[in-house]
Design an enzyme around this catalytic site. Structure first.
Site, PDB file in Angstrom:
ATOM      1  N   HIS A  12       0.811  -1.232   0.000  1.00 15.09           N
ATOM      2  CA  HIS A  12       0.000   0.000   0.000  1.00 15.09           C
ATOM      3  C   HIS A  12       0.844   1.283   0.000  1.00 15.09           C
ATOM      4  O   HIS A  12       0.413   2.303   0.532  1.00 15.09           O
ATOM      5  CB  HIS A  12      -0.961  -0.006   1.194  1.00 15.09           C
ATOM      6  CG  HIS A  12      -0.297   0.042   2.540  1.00 15.09           C
ATOM      7  ND1 HIS A  12      -0.836  -0.549   3.657  1.00 15.09           N
ATOM      8  CD2 HIS A  12       0.846   0.613   2.966  1.00 15.09           C
ATOM      9  CE1 HIS A  12      -0.039  -0.346   4.702  1.00 15.09           C
ATOM     10  NE2 HIS A  12       0.991   0.367   4.296  1.00 15.09           N
ATOM     11  N   HIS A  59      -2.107   4.555   9.769  1.00 15.46           N
ATOM     12  CA  HIS A  59      -0.745   5.012  10.069  1.00 15.46           C
ATOM     13  C   HIS A  59      -0.808   6.265  10.944  1.00 15.46           C
ATOM     14  O   HIS A  59      -0.436   7.355  10.502  1.00 15.46           O
ATOM     15  CB  HIS A  59       0.008   5.300   8.781  1.00 15.46           C
ATOM     16  CG  HIS A  59       0.179   4.107   7.884  1.00 15.46           C
ATOM     17  ND1 HIS A  59      -0.849   3.594   7.117  1.00 15.46           N
ATOM     18  CD2 HIS A  59       1.247   3.328   7.633  1.00 15.46           C
ATOM     19  CE1 HIS A  59      -0.409   2.549   6.441  1.00 15.46           C
ATOM     20  NE2 HIS A  59       0.854   2.361   6.729  1.00 15.46           N
ATOM     21  N   HIS A 193      10.068  -3.759   4.111  1.00 16.93           N
ATOM     22  CA  HIS A 193      10.499  -2.366   4.099  1.00 16.93           C
ATOM     23  C   HIS A 193      10.788  -1.878   5.509  1.00 16.93           C
ATOM     24  O   HIS A 193      10.174  -2.328   6.465  1.00 16.93           O
ATOM     25  CB  HIS A 193       9.504  -1.444   3.393  1.00 16.93           C
ATOM     26  CG  HIS A 193       8.123  -1.297   3.993  1.00 16.93           C
ATOM     27  ND1 HIS A 193       7.250  -2.340   4.162  1.00 16.93           N
ATOM     28  CD2 HIS A 193       7.475  -0.198   4.433  1.00 16.93           C
ATOM     29  CE1 HIS A 193       6.101  -1.883   4.661  1.00 16.93           C
ATOM     30  NE2 HIS A 193       6.219  -0.583   4.858  1.00 16.93           N
ATOM     31  N   GLU A 240       3.801  -5.359   8.835  1.00 19.78           N
ATOM     32  CA  GLU A 240       2.474  -5.199   8.225  1.00 19.78           C
ATOM     33  C   GLU A 240       1.986  -6.509   7.606  1.00 19.78           C
ATOM     34  O   GLU A 240       0.780  -6.712   7.446  1.00 19.78           O
ATOM     35  CB  GLU A 240       2.508  -4.098   7.152  1.00 19.78           C
ATOM     36  CG  GLU A 240       2.642  -2.697   7.717  1.00 19.78           C
ATOM     37  CD  GLU A 240       2.703  -1.599   6.651  1.00 19.78           C
ATOM     38  OE1 GLU A 240       2.518  -0.436   7.012  1.00 19.78           O
ATOM     39  OE2 GLU A 240       2.945  -1.906   5.468  1.00 19.78           O
TER      40      GLU A 240
HETATM   41  C1  DHB Z   1       5.807   3.995   3.028  1.00 20.84           C
HETATM   42  C2  DHB Z   1       4.780   4.063   3.962  1.00 20.84           C
HETATM   43  C3  DHB Z   1       4.052   2.938   4.260  1.00 20.84           C
HETATM   44  O1  DHB Z   1       2.996   2.970   5.098  1.00 20.84           O
HETATM   45  C4  DHB Z   1       4.352   1.726   3.709  1.00 20.84           C
HETATM   46  O2  DHB Z   1       3.668   0.656   4.107  1.00 20.84           O
HETATM   47  C5  DHB Z   1       5.364   1.662   2.770  1.00 20.84           C
HETATM   48  C6  DHB Z   1       6.095   2.790   2.441  1.00 20.84           C
HETATM   49  C7  DHB Z   1       6.578   5.206   2.670  1.00 20.84           C
HETATM   50  O3  DHB Z   1       6.366   6.256   3.304  1.00 20.84           O
HETATM   51  O4  DHB Z   1       7.395   5.129   1.737  1.00 20.84           O
HETATM   52 FE    FE Z   2       2.308   1.131   5.706  1.00 21.07          FE
END
Ligand code: DHB
Ligand code: FE
Length: 288
Positions: A12, A59, A193, A240
Site C-alpha cells: 500500500h 498510520h 520495508h 504489516e
Molecule cells: C511507506 C509508507 C508505508 O505505510 C508503507 O507501508 C510503505 C512505504 C513510505 O512512506 O514510503
Molecule cells: Fe504502511
C-alpha cells in the site's frame, strides 16, 4: 448465505497513490509497478463482489498514541479519505456495509476476538492505495467496503497466529450471514520495508518470495512465525505482513490441508522492487 469468493493481497505504498493522483503512472519507474496490476483490474471487473472486507492498517491518522485498538471494524455507512498532511487523496468516498459489519462484529466477538467498533473513521493510504491499485481512477468504488484496521504500528502488535485464527473466525461470520452476498477479503501492507533507523531502505527479495510461497501453500505453518522474525528479515515495517494472514485464514482450506481439497487457486502473482522504499507484492487467490 454469504460466502468468501476470493482474497487479494497487496502492498500500500503511499507514493503509488501520489503517482496515480499526479498523473505519473506512465513514467518508466511507475509503469513497472502498475503493470503488475493490469491483470488484477480486469479480474476485479470480471469478479466484482458485493462487499470487500479490507484488512489494512491506519498510520497514526484515525488513531494516535491516545487510542490504539488492536483490531477495529468500521461499521459506518461511509468513510472519508483522510488528510495525511497534504490534503485528502482525490478518490471516492468509501461506502460501508453497516449490516454485514455489525454481523461480523457480533459473530467474531462471540468467538472470543476483541474488536473495537468504529462508527467514524477517516481512511488513509493503507486502505485507499490498495483500492486504487485494483480499481484504477474511478468515480466510485465498485462495491461497499468494510474497513478492518489492525495495529501494526505501535508495539505490542498481534501475532501472525492470532491474525490467521481471526481470519478463520471472519470466514465463519461471513458464512453465517443470512444474505447471498459474495465477499472478497483483502490483506494489505508489506512487503519488506524499513522506513527508519540504520537499516532504513532494507528490502529482502528472497524472504518476501518465500513468504508468498508459504502464504499460498502452508499458511498454518507460516502463521507460527514469531513477530521478531518479520522485523529482523522484512524490516520494522515488514510486520504489516501479519495482516495478510487474516485474509488467508478466511479462505476455504483448513489448516494442515497442504495442497489438499479446497486449496485456493492462484489467479495472479506479482513482485516488484522498488516502489519508493518498499518491495511491492501482490497475490489473488480464488476459492475453489
Ligand atoms: C511507506 C509508507 C508505508 O505505510 C508503507 O507501508 C510503505 C512505504 C513510505 O512512506 O514510503
Ligand atoms: Fe504502511
Amino acid at each position: 448465505m454469504a460466502r468468501i469468493t476470493a482474497s487479494v493481497y497487496t502492498s500500500h505504498v503511499p507514493a503509488i497513490g501520489a503517482a496515480l493522483d499526479l498523473g505519473k503512472s506512465h513514467e518508466p519507474y511507475w509503469e513497472k509497478v502498475f503493470g503488475g496490476y493490469e491483470f488484477s483490474k480486469q479480474w476485479l471487473r470480471d469478479n466484482t463482489p458485493d462487499v470487500i472486507f479490507l484488512v489494512y492498517n491506519d498510520h497514526a491518522t484515525a488513531f494516535s498514541l491516545e487510542l490504539i485498538p488492536t483490531f477495529a471494524i468500521g461499521c459506518a455507512a461511509e468513510f472519508q479519505p483522510a488528510d495525511e498532511g497534504w490534503g485528502p487523496r482525490p478518490v471516492p468516498v468509501v461506502k460501508g456495509h453497516p449490516e454485514l459489519a455489525a454481523h461480523i462484529a457480533q459473530s467474531v466477538i462471540q468467538d472470543d476476538f476483541d474488536l473495537t467498533i468504529v462508527n467514524k473513521m477517516p481512511v488513509d493510504h493503507g486502505l485507499t492505495v490498495p483500492l486504487s491499485l485494483m480499481c484504477g481512477q474511478v468515480d466510485a468504488w465498485p462495491c461497499p467496503v468494510i474497513p478492518f484496521a489492525v495495529n501494526v504500528v505501535q508495539y505490542p502488535v498481534p501475532s501472525g497466529r492470532r491474525c490467521y485464527n481471526l481470519g478463520r473466525a471472519i470466514r465463519k461470520a461471513v458464512e453465517s450471514y443470512d444474505q447471498p452476498l459474495k465477499v472478497q477479503i483483502w490483506g494489505t501492507g508489506g512487503m519488506s520495508h524499513q522506513l527508519q533507523g540504520p537499516r532504513a531502505g532494507l528490502i529482502n527479495r528472497e524472504w518476501d518470495n518465500a513468504f508468498l510461497d508459504r502464504l499460498i501453500a502452508d499458511p498454518a505453518g507460516l502463521s507460527q512465525m514469531p513477530h521478531i522474525d518479520y522485523v529482523r528479515e522484512a524490516g520494522s515495517e515488514g510486520i504489516e505482513l501479519v495482516m495478510w494472514l487474516i485474509a488467508r485464514g478466511a479462505m476455504s482450506d483448513n489448516p494442515g490441508d497442504a495442497a489438499g481439497p479446497g486449496t485456493p487457486r492462484v489467479a495472479h502473482r506479482f513482485y516488484h522492487v522498488p516502489a519508493s522504499n518498499t518491495a511491492v507484492g501482490h497475490l489473488i487467490l480464488e476459492n475453489t
